[in-house]
Design a protein around this motif. Sequence first.
Motif, short mmCIF file in Angstrom:
data_model
loop_
_atom_site.label_atom_id
_atom_site.label_comp_id
_atom_site.label_asym_id
_atom_site.label_seq_id
_atom_site.Cartn_x
_atom_site.Cartn_y
_atom_site.Cartn_z
N ILE A 95 -6.43 -3.89 3.55
CA ILE A 95 -7.39 -3.62 2.48
C ILE A 95 -8.50 -4.67 2.40
CG2 ILE A 95 -7.65 -3.22 0.01
CD1 ILE A 95 -5.99 -1.11 1.57
N THR A 96 -8.12 -5.95 2.44
CA THR A 96 -9.10 -7.03 2.23
C THR A 96 -10.29 -6.97 3.20
OG1 THR A 96 -7.35 -8.47 1.37
CG2 THR A 96 -9.38 -9.53 2.06
N PRO A 97 -10.09 -6.70 4.50
CA PRO A 97 -11.24 -6.69 5.41
C PRO A 97 -12.24 -5.56 5.16
CG PRO A 97 -9.18 -6.98 6.63
CD PRO A 97 -8.81 -6.56 5.25
N LYS A 98 -11.83 -4.49 4.46
CA LYS A 98 -12.73 -3.37 4.22
C LYS A 98 -13.69 -3.69 3.07
CE LYS A 98 -11.59 0.89 4.43
NZ LYS A 98 -10.99 2.22 4.17
N ARG A 99 -14.92 -3.40 3.28
CA ARG A 99 -15.95 -3.71 2.27
C ARG A 99 -15.67 -3.00 0.95
NH1 ARG A 99 -22.50 -2.71 2.91
NH2 ARG A 99 -23.05 -3.40 0.79
N ASP A 100 -15.26 -1.74 1.04
CA ASP A 100 -15.00 -0.96 -0.17
C ASP A 100 -13.54 -1.00 -0.60
OD1 ASP A 100 -17.67 -0.20 -0.28
OD2 ASP A 100 -17.32 1.50 1.08
N GLY A 101 -12.73 -1.79 0.09
CA GLY A 101 -11.32 -1.88 -0.27
C GLY A 101 -10.55 -0.65 0.16
N GLY A 102 -9.45 -0.37 -0.52
CA GLY A 102 -8.64 0.78 -0.15
C GLY A 102 -7.44 0.93 -1.06
N LYS A 103 -6.44 1.65 -0.56
CA LYS A 103 -5.28 2.01 -1.38
C LYS A 103 -3.99 1.68 -0.65
CE LYS A 103 -3.18 5.90 -3.89
NZ LYS A 103 -3.33 7.32 -4.31
N ILE A 104 -3.01 1.19 -1.41
CA ILE A 104 -1.66 0.95 -0.89
C ILE A 104 -0.72 1.92 -1.61
CG2 ILE A 104 0.26 -0.69 -0.77
CD1 ILE A 104 -1.81 -2.93 -0.60
N LYS A 105 0.10 2.58 -0.83
CA LYS A 105 1.06 3.53 -1.40
C LYS A 105 2.46 3.19 -0.91
CE LYS A 105 2.08 8.46 -2.00
NZ LYS A 105 1.66 9.86 -1.71
N ILE A 106 3.43 3.16 -1.82
CA ILE A 106 4.82 2.85 -1.48
C ILE A 106 5.67 4.05 -1.85
CG2 ILE A 106 6.73 1.25 -1.81
CD1 ILE A 106 4.66 -0.78 -2.84
N THR A 107 6.41 4.57 -0.88
CA THR A 107 7.29 5.72 -1.11
C THR A 107 8.67 5.42 -0.53
OG1 THR A 107 6.69 6.82 0.97
CG2 THR A 107 5.34 7.32 -0.97
N ALA A 108 9.63 6.25 -0.89
CA ALA A 108 10.98 6.12 -0.32
C ALA A 108 11.63 7.49 -0.28
CB ALA A 108 11.82 5.15 -1.15
N GLU A 109 12.43 7.70 0.74
CA GLU A 109 13.16 8.96 0.86
C GLU A 109 14.56 8.70 1.38
OE1 GLU A 109 11.26 11.58 3.58
OE2 GLU A 109 11.40 10.21 5.29
N LYS A 110 15.48 9.51 0.92
CA LYS A 110 16.87 9.41 1.36
C LYS A 110 17.16 10.56 2.31
CE LYS A 110 21.61 9.46 -0.44
NZ LYS A 110 22.44 9.61 -1.66
N TYR A 111 17.67 10.22 3.50
CA TYR A 111 18.01 11.25 4.48
C TYR A 111 19.40 10.96 5.01
CZ TYR A 111 17.88 14.21 8.64
OH TYR A 111 18.18 15.15 9.59
N LYS A 112 20.33 11.85 4.69
CA LYS A 112 21.74 11.68 5.05
C LYS A 112 22.24 10.35 4.50
CE LYS A 112 21.62 14.70 9.10
NZ LYS A 112 21.85 14.83 10.57
N ASN A 113 22.63 9.41 5.36
CA ASN A 113 23.18 8.14 4.89
C ASN A 113 22.19 6.99 4.97
OD1 ASN A 113 25.75 9.19 4.28
ND2 ASN A 113 26.37 9.05 6.41
N ASP A 114 20.90 7.31 5.12
CA ASP A 114 19.89 6.27 5.26
C ASP A 114 18.80 6.41 4.19
OD1 ASP A 114 21.24 5.39 7.46
OD2 ASP A 114 19.88 6.27 8.92
N ILE A 115 18.15 5.30 3.91
CA ILE A 115 16.98 5.29 3.04
C ILE A 115 15.82 4.66 3.81
CG2 ILE A 115 15.94 4.27 0.98
CD1 ILE A 115 18.64 4.47 -0.37
#
Length: 397
Positions: free
Chosen positions: A306-326
């Motif tokens: 994000i920092t190097p971009k003149r207009d900045g940007g967006k950070i997105k954090i997600t999580a999903e559970k699949y069988k026995n893993d996250i």
Amino acid sequence: MDKTNETLKNLLDANLYSRYSGLLSLSNISLQLIDTNGQILLEFNPSPDFCKFICQEDETRICSDYNSRLEPGKKLRFNCRYGLANILLPVEINNQTIGYVVGAQVYSTDSEYQKYLIDINELAKEKELAPEFIAKSIAAIRTIEENKIEIHEQICNHITQNISYDFSQSINTADKAIARLSIEKEMLEKKIIDLEAKNMSLLINPHFLFNTLNSIARIAYFEKSHTTEELIYCLSDLLRYNLKQDDELHTIGAEIDNIEKYLYIQKIRFKNRLEYEIDIADNIKPYRIPNMIIQPVVENALIHGITPKRDGGKIKITAEKYKNDINISVMDNGNGFPKEVLQSLQDSENKLGIGFRSTDNRLKRYFGENYGLKIAKSDYSGSTVTISIPTKPNARR
């Protein structure tokens, strides 16, 4: 749902943890708030892995040793079936118990021998866990001198009384915030003086730092500088969380709470150049992860994406559970990692990659070679870094 427990949940607020951070810095022994059915509502300090994964049938509920002792109005200090010292204190409003503060879950010097009497193989068979995991969990249980346990009990007592006052004021007083801050300040100052007099070995620097930050936050509150107040509380929580070098497993929820405070502070700094979104389902938050795993990944996304971009940007954090893993994903729409940074992740001599490699190594050490950190994508449209962990601790073997 029990009406009493519904009352307690309605009275919880986001700053409850922050208000006691100065006092909590005096002790990193387990301390939690539960409802009258044994449901864990808030972890001030997390319980040991042995209690969380082995003694408790559900990670969101206290163990049966606690459950069997829940009686309205009853204060208790007891040793569980494995010899760990435990504290149980009722939270009361108008002589009605609406929940409990519980904690300690440590060995005293007199009871430490009981850890060596635990039948690891029998317990592994009963709980369907790897014997190595149980042995490591037992070894990690702390042994504390009796006077330190007594001081922790006094801290629990103070927090219990203050929570009771908090909640009663929330119900009975319109001007609850000012009244709460006033009584908390008086009680906190008196208790700190008492604790310092009884045990001069307590670390003063973190205590002084957090207490000073909270005092400044209160001044900001009364001066109606609400943004400043929130920033100070966030910084206080961040510092305290980052000082937890116990390398124990914390909940994903606790990690995400820490990340939200970090991004809130950065948002104030970068203003419109930074947007962020966190989308983590409630059923994923109770799972455990080593502390300070996600934050370095988010920090890299901010610095390199994000920092190097003149207009900045967006950070997105997600999580999903699949069988026995996250799988936890940290995504940004920046310019991607620089070529030299990507190369450094495979170059053991390049210090730029140490943060990512150490994070990956920590995950593998806990959960096995099938888990860890991976750069799923990095180009001019942005980067995606994934963190994979198992849903069960014995999946690491």
